[in-house]
Design a protein around this motif. Structure first.
Motif, short mmCIF file in Angstrom:
data_model
loop_
_atom_site.label_atom_id
_atom_site.label_comp_id
_atom_site.label_asym_id
_atom_site.label_seq_id
_atom_site.Cartn_x
_atom_site.Cartn_y
_atom_site.Cartn_z
N VAL A 95 0.80 -1.33 -0.05
CA VAL A 95 0.00 0.01 0.09
C VAL A 95 0.65 1.18 -0.12
N PRO A 96 2.11 1.25 0.70
CA PRO A 96 2.77 2.64 0.70
C PRO A 96 3.24 2.87 -0.60
N ALA A 97 3.46 1.70 -1.66
CA ALA A 97 4.10 2.31 -2.84
C ALA A 97 2.96 2.77 -3.72
N PHE A 98 1.57 2.82 -3.41
CA PHE A 98 0.68 3.65 -4.06
C PHE A 98 0.55 4.85 -4.01
N ARG A 99 0.11 5.83 -5.17
CA ARG A 99 -0.25 6.96 -4.85
C ARG A 99 -1.37 7.54 -4.37
N LYS A 100 -1.47 8.70 -3.66
CA LYS A 100 -2.53 9.10 -2.80
C LYS A 100 -3.93 9.30 -3.80
N PRO A 101 -5.06 8.83 -2.98
CA PRO A 101 -5.31 8.29 -1.62
C PRO A 101 -4.85 6.83 -1.81
N LYS A 102 -4.14 6.22 -0.95
CA LYS A 102 -3.15 5.22 -1.04
C LYS A 102 -4.25 3.88 -0.86
N SER A 103 -5.13 3.76 0.31
CA SER A 103 -5.77 2.96 0.58
C SER A 103 -7.02 2.41 -0.53
N LYS A 104 -7.45 3.67 -0.98
CA LYS A 104 -8.34 3.48 -1.98
C LYS A 104 -8.05 3.16 -3.31
N ASN A 105 -6.72 3.33 -3.73
CA ASN A 105 -6.11 3.09 -4.95
C ASN A 105 -5.82 1.59 -4.80
N ALA A 106 -5.45 1.17 -3.46
CA ALA A 106 -5.05 -0.30 -3.24
C ALA A 106 -6.23 -1.17 -3.56
N ALA A 107 -7.24 -0.76 -2.89
CA ALA A 107 -8.46 -1.48 -2.71
C ALA A 107 -9.11 -1.83 -4.30
N ASN A 108 -9.11 -0.58 -5.15
CA ASN A 108 -9.57 -0.65 -6.42
C ASN A 108 -8.67 -1.56 -7.24
N THR A 109 -7.41 -1.70 -7.14
CA THR A 109 -6.58 -2.42 -8.03
C THR A 109 -6.62 -3.91 -7.30
N LEU A 110 -6.86 -4.28 -6.06
CA LEU A 110 -7.21 -5.34 -5.71
C LEU A 110 -8.40 -6.00 -6.28
N ALA A 111 -9.60 -5.14 -6.35
CA ALA A 111 -10.88 -5.59 -7.11
C ALA A 111 -10.67 -5.75 -8.51
N LEU A 112 -9.90 -5.17 -9.15
CA LEU A 112 -9.54 -5.25 -10.58
C LEU A 112 -8.97 -6.67 -10.74
N MET A 113 -7.78 -6.65 -9.95
CA MET A 113 -6.81 -7.92 -10.27
C MET A 113 -7.90 -9.11 -10.06
N GLY A 114 -8.68 -9.18 -8.79
CA GLY A 114 -9.66 -10.40 -8.79
C GLY A 114 -10.38 -10.61 -9.93
N LEU A 115 -11.25 -9.66 -10.40
CA LEU A 115 -12.12 -9.71 -11.40
C LEU A 115 -11.34 -10.45 -12.65
N LEU A 116 -10.28 -9.55 -12.97
CA LEU A 116 -9.46 -10.16 -14.21
C LEU A 116 -8.96 -11.61 -13.87
N ALA A 117 -8.48 -11.75 -12.73
CA ALA A 117 -8.04 -13.25 -12.50
C ALA A 117 -8.83 -14.50 -12.77
N VAL A 118 -10.24 -14.06 -12.06
CA VAL A 118 -11.33 -15.00 -12.16
C VAL A 118 -11.61 -15.50 -13.57
N THR A 119 -11.82 -14.40 -14.24
CA THR A 119 -12.62 -14.14 -15.56
C THR A 119 -11.54 -14.97 -16.52
N MET A 120 -10.35 -14.70 -16.59
CA MET A 120 -9.26 -15.47 -17.22
C MET A 120 -9.26 -16.97 -16.95
N PHE A 121 -9.34 -17.48 -15.35
CA PHE A 121 -9.40 -18.57 -15.01
C PHE A 121 -10.53 -19.64 -15.54
N CYS A 122 -11.71 -18.92 -15.32
CA CYS A 122 -12.78 -19.68 -15.67
C CYS A 122 -13.01 -19.85 -17.38
N GLY A 123 -12.56 -18.76 -18.05
CA GLY A 123 -12.55 -18.65 -19.36
C GLY A 123 -11.73 -19.95 -20.12
#
Length: 683
Positions: free
Chosen positions: A248-276
């Motif tokens: 999280v400290p490596a993200f730009r501000k707002p750090k927590s929000k950007n990290a949470a959004n990146t985490l959600a996008l990563m999960g969506l991409l990973a499960v879609t590719m895995f299931c596909g």
């Protein structure tokens, strides 16, 4: 020598950055995604294949369970992502699972999580690079013939890229990661269009093969165990999910929000590719086997040892795009490259966690500081060394290495989510605002379900993979835990020992007297300078000390001493065994024993030389003696340097080095700002 090493260092990792430029290295979301999520995104290149490999034990009829296993992996992925979104908001300092467990469950739980994560990061590098080497080796025979050498070479290359800094390495890794994601989504979309709209028949290259089941007609507990083992293998898709909460400290501000959004996008991409990929593997009749040489048959004949079993993603791409097509080649190249780059998740997680552990005194303090490029250089090098050793021991065999995988990450998942439940319980006890309480109750429910689910998966992984190599990962965790505990005990013991007391102590009490001893071998300029310095100190007692090794030299020293009329008493110690160090040590110990409250100052004249090879010719006795005296209580050692002519040349070299700037270390300003050279009026 420093100048010679500085040039390649600057070429390889770039010019040094000032500490106040740390903010410039922070990552936007588009760069943070490939930096922290390349591991879970790239795992879809081998996780579906691991599921099919395990199911093939029961034959091709067991393949119809693969969609249900994919559903279970998807539910687990969304659970973990939702849970970690709570983590990054509650603990944005970068401690991640370690900080959560340490704060809420105690230091032992925190250290257990840290041990699990460190092992998992090392395995991430080893597995990802070994898998990438195997994918690349199908096209380049040299890589297969020299797997270990090539894998270690890739580790060295990744290490150099990460030593350049997080932002620069992220920019380098972003393009292949996004090409891989785009390629997989294109393959899924085109495969779905061909199958559902055009009604084309797509056949994998192994579609006509027959699998010989190792255990036919599995039912009851045996079938359940097989499905659980296949599920645990598919959970490889979740490795690296926790890296975002650690970064999280490596993200730009707002750090927590950007990290949470990146985490959600990563999960969506990973499960879609895995299931596909799982769905396309079923649609194109992909066939995989743990022992393809003997368990795969074509026209009733086993394929034999010469057969090379391609990964599931490669077979699906061939069925959808066509072998040798442009899109097939692009996806194949991106897959091999992104598997190498997946190790970058560990290169960002391991050094950051190591820095936090070093700050808490569980690892050496050198891991806490940043290097020239504001990256945690020592942690990066340590990770590279551990991963390289693992690759060498296991021969860069991803099949053997992957059995060690997953255990550590689910240990950290489970303890982290359990710690978050305690976190919310503690905050709920003192919170009165109803809206905030509703939010906390919802977050606690998410983390509680995450703790239960990941704990269940941990049990499954341990049961199904323990005998297949998971015990090695557990052993690594135990070793890390014991080592870090020992380091912390050492630091605590030293801190307690050197702590300054409130009142007077022996260390603050002035010695009664100072007894100075100047070591003399012969009378020369360094000896005279040492004697002059000793007189300046105005000690209570001053004497010169020599050791009688050669009677002729000792007699010449006495005569020269008397002839010069030196007003310092000369004491000569006999040494029948021609030793120098021991008689001096015993003599100064005797002085301390006679007067324990006195301080003994040993003054040693030394030569200062300018070349490394000259050190081999001078000061060896002085170095040995100083090494022994350091372990003698109450003895103060002082070196009186005498600069030889070669040291003056070294001083001039050092002065030139200070005035010299390595290429790229100083940027030139705009041309108009640079002062012009004065013109010659006579020209």
């Amino acid at each position: 020598m420093s100048k010679l090493t500085d040039v390649p260092k600057r070429i390889l990792i770039g010019r040094a950055l000032r500490s106040d430029r740390l903010g410039e290295t922070l990552l936007p979301k588009r760069i943070a995604l490939p930096v922290f999520a390349s591991d879970p995104l790239s795992s879809v290149a081998y996780a579906p294949g691991e599921v099919l490999l395990v199911l093939s034990i029961a034959g091709v009829t067991a393949y119809h369970f693969s969609p249900w296993i994919a559903v279970a992996v998807v539910v687990l992925m969304f659970t973990v992502v939702a849970s970690y979104r709570q983590n990054v908001h509650a603990y944005p300092s970068g401690g991640g699972d370690y900080e959560v467990a340490n704060t809420n469950l105690g230091p032992k739980a925190g250290l257990t999580v840290a041990s699990a994560l460190l092992v998992d990061y090392v395995l991430t590098v080893a597995v990802s690079i070994s898998s990438g080497i195997e994918n690349l080796g199908s096209a380049i025979p040299f890589v297969v013939e020299h797997k270990v050498l090539c894998a270690i070479g890739v580790i060295v290359l990744l290490t150099l890229m990460n030593l350049r800094g997080v932002k620069e390495s992220g920019s380098l890794f972003a393009i292949p990661t996004y090409v891989f994601v785009a390629g997989v989504f294109t393959m899924i979309a085109w495969g779905a269009f061909r199958g559902l709209v055009l009604d084309d028949t797509m056949r994998a290259p192994t579609a006509d093969y027959v699998i010989k089941p190792e255990h036919q007609g599995l039912a009851g507990f045996a079938l359940v165990f097989l499905l659980l083992r296949a599920f645990s293998s598919g959970c490889a898709a979740l490795t690296g999910v926790e890296a975002i909460s650690n970064g999280v400290p490596a993200f730009r501000k707002p750090k927590s929000k950007n990290a949470a959004n990146t985490l959600a996008l990563m999960g969506l991409l990973a499960v879609t590719m895995f299931c596909g990929i799982i769905a396309l593997a079923a649609a194109t009749d992909v066939r995989m086997a743990e022992k393809p040489a003997v368990d795969l048959f074509h026209n009733g004949v086993p394929l034999g040892p010469d057969y090379v079993q391609n990964p599931v993603i490669s077979q699906v791409a061939e069925a959808v795009f066509g072998k040798g097509s442009f899109l097939f080649l692009v996806l194949a190249a991106a897959t091999a490259l992104v598997l190498f780059l997946a190790a970058n998740t560990a290169y960002n997680g391991f050094p950051l966690l190591g820095s936090i552990l070093a700050q808490d005194r569980y690892l050496p303090r050198q891991l806490h500081t940043r290097g020239d490029r504001l990256a945690f250089s020592n942690g990066i090098v340590l990770l590279a060394g551990a991963a390289g050793l693992l690759v060498w021991i296991y021969g860069a065999d991803s099949t053997r290495l992957i059995q060690l995988y997953i255990v550590g990450v689910f240990v950290s998942f489970t303890l982290s989510q359990t710690g978050m439940v305690r976190h919310w319980n503690r905050h709920l006890a003192g919170e009165q605002d109803k809206a905030k309480r509703r939010h906390m109750v919802r977050s606690r429910a998410i983390n509680a379900f995450g703790a239960f689910f990941t704990g269940l998966v941990l049990v499954v992984v341990l049961v199904t993979k323990f005998t297949h190599g998971a015990w090695v990962a557990l052993l690594g965790m135990v070793i890390f835990y014991a080592t870090m505990t020992a380091i912390r005990k050492h630091y605590d013991r030293v801190a307690e020992e050197i702590a300054a007391p409130e009142g007077p102590s022996d260390d603050s009490v002035r010695p009664s007297r100072v007894h100075s001893v100047v070591l003399i071998s012969k009378i020369h300029r360094p000896a005279l300078r040492a004697l002059a310095y000793a007189k300046l100190m105005r000690s209570d007692t001053l004497e010169a000390l020599s050791v009688n090794v050669d009677p002729a030299e000792t007699k010449a020293l006495r005569d020269e001493w008397e002839r010069r009329g030196i007003d310092v008493p000369l004491k000569v110690l006999d040494s029948p065994y021609r030793e120098i160090t021991r008689p001096i040590i015993e003599y100064v110990k005797g002085l301390r024993k006679e007067s324990p409250r006195d301080a003994v100052s040993v003054i040693i004249p030394e030569y200062v030389v300018g070349h490394w090879y000259e050190h081999l010719l001078h000061n060896q006795s002085a170095l040995r003696l100083k090494g022994r005296l350091l372990f003698t209580p109450g003895i103060m050692v002082t070196s009186v340097p005498y600069q030889l002519q070669s040291s003056e040349a070294a001083k001039r070299r050092a002065r030139r080095q200070q005035e010299w700037n390595a290429p790229g270390s100083v940027r030139r300003g705009p041309a108009q700002e640079r002062p012009r050279e004065p013109s010659d009026p006579k020209a």
